[in-house]
Scaffold this motif. Structure first.
Motif, PDB file in Angstrom:
ATOM      1  N   ALA A  21       0.814  -1.217   0.000  1.00  0.00           N
ATOM      2  CA  ALA A  21       0.000   0.000   0.000  1.00  0.00           C
ATOM      3  C   ALA A  21       0.846   1.266   0.000  1.00  0.00           C
ATOM      4  O   ALA A  21       0.349   2.354  -0.277  1.00  0.00           O
ATOM      5  CB  ALA A  21      -0.922   0.007   1.210  1.00  0.00           C
ATOM      6  N   GLY A  22       2.130   1.150   0.319  1.00  0.00           N
ATOM      7  CA  GLY A  22       3.002   2.318   0.330  1.00  0.00           C
ATOM      8  C   GLY A  22       3.026   3.065   1.643  1.00  0.00           C
ATOM      9  O   GLY A  22       3.563   4.162   1.731  1.00  0.00           O
ATOM     10  N   THR A  23       2.454   2.484   2.686  1.00  0.00           N
ATOM     11  CA  THR A  23       2.448   3.148   3.988  1.00  0.00           C
ATOM     12  C   THR A  23       3.629   2.734   4.856  1.00  0.00           C
ATOM     13  O   THR A  23       3.780   3.230   5.964  1.00  0.00           O
ATOM     14  CB  THR A  23       1.132   2.861   4.738  1.00  0.00           C
ATOM     15  N   MET A  24       4.447   1.819   4.331  1.00  0.00           N
ATOM     16  CA  MET A  24       5.633   1.353   5.041  1.00  0.00           C
ATOM     17  C   MET A  24       6.687   1.012   3.986  1.00  0.00           C
ATOM     18  O   MET A  24       6.346   0.621   2.874  1.00  0.00           O
ATOM     19  CB  MET A  24       5.268   0.108   5.857  1.00  0.00           C
ATOM     20  N   THR A  25       7.945   1.200   4.324  1.00  0.00           N
ATOM     21  CA  THR A  25       9.014   0.867   3.387  1.00  0.00           C
ATOM     22  C   THR A  25       9.677  -0.451   3.780  1.00  0.00           C
ATOM     23  O   THR A  25       9.546  -0.904   4.920  1.00  0.00           O
ATOM     24  CB  THR A  25      10.092   1.966   3.349  1.00  0.00           C
ATOM     25  N   ALA A  26      10.408  -1.008   2.841  1.00  0.00           N
ATOM     26  CA  ALA A  26      11.126  -2.262   3.106  1.00  0.00           C
ATOM     27  C   ALA A  26      12.156  -2.077   4.214  1.00  0.00           C
ATOM     28  O   ALA A  26      12.454  -3.007   4.964  1.00  0.00           O
ATOM     29  CB  ALA A  26      11.795  -2.753   1.826  1.00  0.00           C
ATOM     30  N   GLU A  27      12.701  -0.877   4.330  1.00  0.00           N
ATOM     31  CA  GLU A  27      13.703  -0.606   5.366  1.00  0.00           C
ATOM     32  C   GLU A  27      13.110  -0.640   6.775  1.00  0.00           C
ATOM     33  O   GLU A  27      13.831  -0.846   7.739  1.00  0.00           O
ATOM     34  CB  GLU A  27      14.365   0.745   5.110  1.00  0.00           C
ATOM     35  N   GLU A  28      11.818  -0.438   6.880  1.00  0.00           N
ATOM     36  CA  GLU A  28      11.168  -0.431   8.191  1.00  0.00           C
ATOM     37  C   GLU A  28      10.812  -1.834   8.692  1.00  0.00           C
ATOM     38  O   GLU A  28      10.419  -2.004   9.838  1.00  0.00           O
ATOM     39  CB  GLU A  28       9.896   0.423   8.130  1.00  0.00           C
ATOM     40  N   ILE A  29      10.958  -2.820   7.838  1.00  0.00           N
ATOM     41  CA  ILE A  29      10.612  -4.194   8.183  1.00  0.00           C
ATOM     42  C   ILE A  29      11.750  -4.843   8.969  1.00  0.00           C
ATOM     43  O   ILE A  29      12.912  -4.672   8.656  1.00  0.00           O
ATOM     44  CB  ILE A  29      10.358  -5.016   6.904  1.00  0.00           C
ATOM     45  N   GLU A  30      11.397  -5.600   9.982  1.00  0.00           N
ATOM     46  CA  GLU A  30      12.385  -6.342  10.756  1.00  0.00           C
ATOM     47  C   GLU A  30      12.541  -7.730  10.145  1.00  0.00           C
ATOM     48  O   GLU A  30      11.984  -8.710  10.628  1.00  0.00           O
ATOM     49  CB  GLU A  30      11.927  -6.465  12.204  1.00  0.00           C
ATOM     50  N   ALA A  31      13.289  -7.811   9.046  1.00  0.00           N
ATOM     51  CA  ALA A  31      13.484  -9.098   8.374  1.00  0.00           C
ATOM     52  C   ALA A  31      14.449  -9.955   9.184  1.00  0.00           C
ATOM     53  O   ALA A  31      15.393  -9.463   9.789  1.00  0.00           O
ATOM     54  CB  ALA A  31      14.017  -8.880   6.969  1.00  0.00           C
ATOM     55  N   GLN A  32      14.207 -11.251   9.176  1.00  0.00           N
ATOM     56  CA  GLN A  32      15.042 -12.187   9.925  1.00  0.00           C
ATOM     57  C   GLN A  32      16.206 -12.713   9.100  1.00  0.00           C
ATOM     58  O   GLN A  32      17.075 -13.396   9.622  1.00  0.00           O
ATOM     59  CB  GLN A  32      14.190 -13.356  10.424  1.00  0.00           C
ATOM     60  N   SER A  33      16.220 -12.393   7.802  1.00  0.00           N
ATOM     61  CA  SER A  33      17.294 -12.871   6.935  1.00  0.00           C
ATOM     62  C   SER A  33      17.491 -11.901   5.771  1.00  0.00           C
ATOM     63  O   SER A  33      16.669 -11.010   5.548  1.00  0.00           O
ATOM     64  CB  SER A  33      16.953 -14.255   6.385  1.00  0.00           C
ATOM     65  N   LYS A  34      18.577 -12.095   5.042  1.00  0.00           N
ATOM     66  CA  LYS A  34      18.823 -11.279   3.846  1.00  0.00           C
ATOM     67  C   LYS A  34      17.750 -11.542   2.799  1.00  0.00           C
ATOM     68  O   LYS A  34      17.337 -10.631   2.096  1.00  0.00           O
ATOM     69  CB  LYS A  34      20.208 -11.586   3.272  1.00  0.00           C
ATOM     70  N   VAL A  35      17.306 -12.768   2.724  1.00  0.00           N
ATOM     71  CA  VAL A  35      16.251 -13.119   1.773  1.00  0.00           C
ATOM     72  C   VAL A  35      14.969 -12.350   2.105  1.00  0.00           C
ATOM     73  O   VAL A  35      14.266 -11.875   1.215  1.00  0.00           O
ATOM     74  CB  VAL A  35      15.998 -14.649   1.787  1.00  0.00           C
ATOM     75  N   GLY A  36      14.684 -12.206   3.389  1.00  0.00           N
ATOM     76  CA  GLY A  36      13.513 -11.445   3.808  1.00  0.00           C
ATOM     77  C   GLY A  36      13.597  -9.989   3.401  1.00  0.00           C
ATOM     78  O   GLY A  36      12.601  -9.383   2.989  1.00  0.00           O
ATOM     79  N   LYS A  37      14.794  -9.395   3.504  1.00  0.00           N
ATOM     80  CA  LYS A  37      14.985  -8.004   3.082  1.00  0.00           C
ATOM     81  C   LYS A  37      14.770  -7.864   1.580  1.00  0.00           C
ATOM     82  O   LYS A  37      14.147  -6.922   1.114  1.00  0.00           O
ATOM     83  CB  LYS A  37      16.392  -7.512   3.444  1.00  0.00           C
TER      84      LYS A  37
END
Length: 94
Positions: A21-37
């Motif tokens: 939706a564009g209300t959050m960026t990928a940088e704001e996500i707490e990914a558990q791995s590089k693949v998640g990022k």
């Protein structure tokens, strides 16, 4: 364990919806791995394309107010406070 699993799933789906939706960026996500990022960045790019297509289609159908409206303002997901509360109660939570 069941409640914790449900909370994690809700958090994941909430973040995916916010990214597209564009209300959050990928940088704001707490990914558990590089693949998640990488997956989060791809979803963010997919969301940009999807929103552009929706605006173009709306403009074509006569919905000029939708086509010219800016990207939605950032907001925290509706489930974010609930999920934060649940995370604090889990072992190793914030």
């Amino acid at each position: 364990p069941v409640v914790a699993s449900v909370a994690v799933m809700l958090k994941y789906y909430s973040e995916q919806i916010d990214i597209v939706a564009g209300t959050m960026t990928a940088e704001e996500i707490e990914a558990q791995s590089k693949v998640g990022k990488v997956a989060a960045r791809r979803e963010e790019q997919r969301g940009v394309v999807l929103r552009r297509r929706i605006r173009q289609e709306a403009a074509h159908d006569g919905g000029s107010d939708v086509a010219t409206s800016p990207t939605p303002k950032r907001r925290s997901g509706a489930l974010r406070p609930l999920l934060a509360s649940l995370r604090r109660r889990l072992p190793g939570g914030d």
